[in-house]
Design a protein around this motif. Structure first.
Motif, PDB file in Angstrom:
ATOM      1  N   GLY A  69       0.816  -1.208   0.000  1.00 45.30           N
ATOM      2  CA  GLY A  69       0.000   0.000   0.000  1.00 45.30           C
ATOM      3  C   GLY A  69       0.849   1.257   0.000  1.00 45.30           C
ATOM      4  N   ILE A  70       0.174   2.383   0.065  1.00 46.93           N
ATOM      5  CA  ILE A  70       0.829   3.686   0.088  1.00 46.93           C
ATOM      6  C   ILE A  70       0.954   4.151   1.536  1.00 46.93           C
ATOM      7  N   VAL A  71       2.148   4.612   1.908  1.00 46.25           N
ATOM      8  CA  VAL A  71       2.370   5.117   3.262  1.00 46.25           C
ATOM      9  C   VAL A  71       1.638   6.453   3.384  1.00 46.25           C
ATOM     10  N   GLU A  72       0.614   6.476   4.210  1.00 50.46           N
ATOM     11  CA  GLU A  72      -0.222   7.665   4.341  1.00 50.46           C
ATOM     12  C   GLU A  72       0.310   8.623   5.402  1.00 50.46           C
ATOM     13  N   LYS A  73       0.728   8.073   6.562  1.00 50.24           N
ATOM     14  CA  LYS A  73       1.218   8.930   7.645  1.00 50.24           C
ATOM     15  C   LYS A  73       2.398   8.257   8.335  1.00 50.24           C
ATOM     16  N   ILE A  74       3.379   9.073   8.766  1.00 51.16           N
ATOM     17  CA  ILE A  74       4.514   8.608   9.571  1.00 51.16           C
ATOM     18  C   ILE A  74       4.552   9.468  10.830  1.00 51.16           C
ATOM     19  N   PHE A  75       4.602   8.831  11.974  1.00 52.27           N
ATOM     20  CA  PHE A  75       4.507   9.547  13.247  1.00 52.27           C
ATOM     21  C   PHE A  75       5.836   9.650  13.998  1.00 52.27           C
ATOM     22  N   VAL A  76       6.901   8.998  13.508  1.00 54.90           N
ATOM     23  CA  VAL A  76       8.206   9.050  14.183  1.00 54.90           C
ATOM     24  C   VAL A  76       9.280   9.350  13.148  1.00 54.90           C
ATOM     25  N   GLN A  90       0.996   4.697   9.230  1.00 56.05           N
ATOM     26  CA  GLN A  90      -0.263   4.153   8.709  1.00 56.05           C
ATOM     27  C   GLN A  90      -0.191   4.067   7.195  1.00 56.05           C
ATOM     28  N   LEU A  91      -0.696   2.939   6.671  1.00 56.75           N
ATOM     29  CA  LEU A  91      -0.843   2.808   5.223  1.00 56.75           C
ATOM     30  C   LEU A  91      -2.247   3.236   4.811  1.00 56.75           C
ATOM     31  N   ASP A  92      -2.413   3.550   3.535  1.00 53.70           N
ATOM     32  CA  ASP A  92      -3.734   3.888   3.008  1.00 53.70           C
ATOM     33  C   ASP A  92      -4.663   2.679   3.162  1.00 53.70           C
ATOM     34  N   LYS A  93      -5.827   2.873   3.761  1.00 56.43           N
ATOM     35  CA  LYS A  93      -6.719   1.764   4.110  1.00 56.43           C
ATOM     36  C   LYS A  93      -7.882   1.573   3.135  1.00 56.43           C
ATOM     37  N   SER A  94      -7.996   2.423   2.143  1.00 58.76           N
ATOM     38  CA  SER A  94      -9.189   2.362   1.290  1.00 58.76           C
ATOM     39  C   SER A  94      -9.318   1.012   0.590  1.00 58.76           C
ATOM     40  N   THR A  95      -8.259   0.514   0.019  1.00 56.88           N
ATOM     41  CA  THR A  95      -8.314  -0.782  -0.670  1.00 56.88           C
ATOM     42  C   THR A  95      -8.581  -1.913   0.316  1.00 56.88           C
ATOM     43  N   LEU A  96      -7.950  -1.857   1.475  1.00 56.55           N
ATOM     44  CA  LEU A  96      -8.111  -2.910   2.469  1.00 56.55           C
ATOM     45  C   LEU A  96      -9.531  -2.927   3.027  1.00 56.55           C
ATOM     46  N   GLU A 186       6.348   9.519   3.603  1.00 55.78           N
ATOM     47  CA  GLU A 186       4.915   9.601   3.309  1.00 55.78           C
ATOM     48  C   GLU A 186       4.692   9.684   1.801  1.00 55.78           C
ATOM     49  N   GLY A 187       3.696   8.923   1.326  1.00 52.10           N
ATOM     50  CA  GLY A 187       3.399   8.891  -0.104  1.00 52.10           C
ATOM     51  C   GLY A 187       4.120   7.783  -0.844  1.00 52.10           C
ATOM     52  N   GLN A 188       5.060   7.125  -0.180  1.00 48.42           N
ATOM     53  CA  GLN A 188       5.811   6.053  -0.835  1.00 48.42           C
ATOM     54  C   GLN A 188       4.988   4.769  -0.840  1.00 48.42           C
ATOM     55  N   THR A 189       5.087   4.013  -1.927  1.00 54.10           N
ATOM     56  CA  THR A 189       4.380   2.748  -2.050  1.00 54.10           C
ATOM     57  C   THR A 189       5.291   1.617  -1.610  1.00 54.10           C
TER      58      THR A 189
END
Length: 392
Positions: A69-76, A90-96, A186-189
């Motif tokens: 998936g696409i990396v949507e958010k990075i917190f560290v 967090q990865l993008d969850k729409s497909t999942l 962020e944004g990387q697949t």
């Protein structure tokens, strides 16, 4: 009269000095024999093995993802302090999420088919019990019901798998520690089709490090768990760190036909001065024997009888190890039993006691070098009122 007496005395001294120096100037002995000696002393040797290695955290975990998936958010970020269970990314969850809805729909359809198959089975069984249905019809109804129930089980598992994959979109820290590496933005697949991609590398506790030393096969037999170790790193010249051997790994590493074994050394790092990946130059103390020690050089010394023809040389020792002791008239050989050595000092198990003076070498030294003939003429007398030649 007094002046003439001074001139006579000074001239006589000059002639005497010339007479003494004449043998040196005209073929007399210009060199003397000098013996290099040392005293045997009771001391402790330190037998060591040297190696090199790298500094690593005791526990280092690579955190990856089991879904693509696409990396949507990075917190560290790099060097962030994290706790176990903390959300890292967090990865993008729409497909999942869509796969979860599809699995749920498949399960609902399977349950509906199961209900229909069960009703059909019940009707067929009633007819079969009344002899109104054939055995083949009854078997077909049983088979449809069994298939429908199996489809429900499969659909239930697929739904559960879809939910698990959805949960994998949240990346949590498996341990408490510090982030050493962040491999994504962020944004990387990220693709987890063939292998698990690494997103973060986390070290558990940087105050407790370990050194992974590569020890040569010729030395590995001397290494034991619990041995004291000292090592240095290039970034802190002159500073020595300590550690303890904690593990000897039996799997060898072969590089260019050179066989080495990995030795793990526990290294406390309370000030966090040691960083992962640093190169360490390691010295492992294998033994610390005590005894009467002499330099290894004395065991290899053999007097040159031609050089020492004017000295008395006594050699009644056997053909084994021996050292030479200086006597009043020359040298005397003493049979000894050599023990352990560090290459510089050797322990003697017998033959020599502490305080004995042994010879390590002989050399010829020029008389001038010894300061015995810096000037062959005495200084002329000086007048009280200043320097200059003697009065006439």
């Amino acid at each position: 009269m007094k002046k003439r007496t001074k001139i006579i005395i000074w001239s006589a001294a000059t002639v005497a000095a010339a007479a003494i120096a004449a043998p040196l100037l005209f073929g007399g002995p210009s060199e003397i024999i000098e013996f290099r000696t040392e005293k045997a002393t009771e001391s402790e040797l330190e037998l060591t093995v040297t190696a090199s290695g790298t500094i690593e955290p005791v526990i280092k975990v690579e955190v990856g993802t089991q879904v693509s998936g696409i990396v949507e958010k990075i917190f560290v970020d790099y060097n962030s302090q994290v706790t176990q269970g903390q959300l890292l990314a967090q990865l993008d969850k729409s497909t999942l999420k869509e796969r979860v809805r599809q699995a749920q729909a498949t399960l609902d359809n399977a349950k509906s088919n199961e209900l229909l198959a069960e009703q059909s089975y019940n009707r067929t069984k009633t007819l079969y019990d009344k002899k109104a249905a054939t055995p083949a019809t009854m078997e077909e109804a049983e088979n449809k019901l069994s298939t429908a129930r199996g489809n429900v089980i499969t659909a239930t598992a697929d739904l559960q798998q879809a939910k698990v994959n959805l949960s994998y979109a949240d990346i949590y820290s498996p341990i408490s520690g510090r982030v050493l590496n962040r491999a994504v933005d962020e944004g990387q697949t990220v693709a987890a089709s063939f292998s698990t991609p690494t997103l973060f590398t986390i070290a558990n506790d940087l105050t407790k490090m370990q050194v992974e030393a590569d020890v040569d096969e010729a030395d590995i037999g001397q290494i034991k768990e619990g041995q004291h170790t000292e090592f240095t790193v290039d970034t802190y010249p002159g500073e020595t760190f300590t550690g303890t051997v904690s593990q000897i790994r039996l799997e060898p590493t072969v590089t260019s036909n050179v066989v080495t074994y990995t030795v793990i050394i526990d290294a406390p790092n309370p000030d966090e001065k040691l960083y992962p990946g640093m190169t360490a130059n390691i010295t492992i103390t294998t033994q610390s024997p005590q005894g009467v020690c002499v330099s290894a050089e004395s065991l290899y010394f053999t007097p040159d009888r031609e050089q020492l023809k004017d000295y008395k040389i006594e050699d009644i020792a056997s053909n084994g190890n021996k050292v030479w002791v200086r006597t009043g008239e020359g040298l005397r050989a003493v049979a000894v039993t050599a023990g352990q050595s560090d290459g510089v000092q050797t322990i003697l198990l017998s033959g020599v006691k502490s305080g004995d003076e042994v010879v390590t070498g002989v050399e010829k030294v020029s008389v001038k070098a010894k300061g015995e003939s810096a000037s062959i003429f005495p200084k002329p007398p000086q007048r009280k009122n200043g320097g200059g030649p003697p009065p006439q």
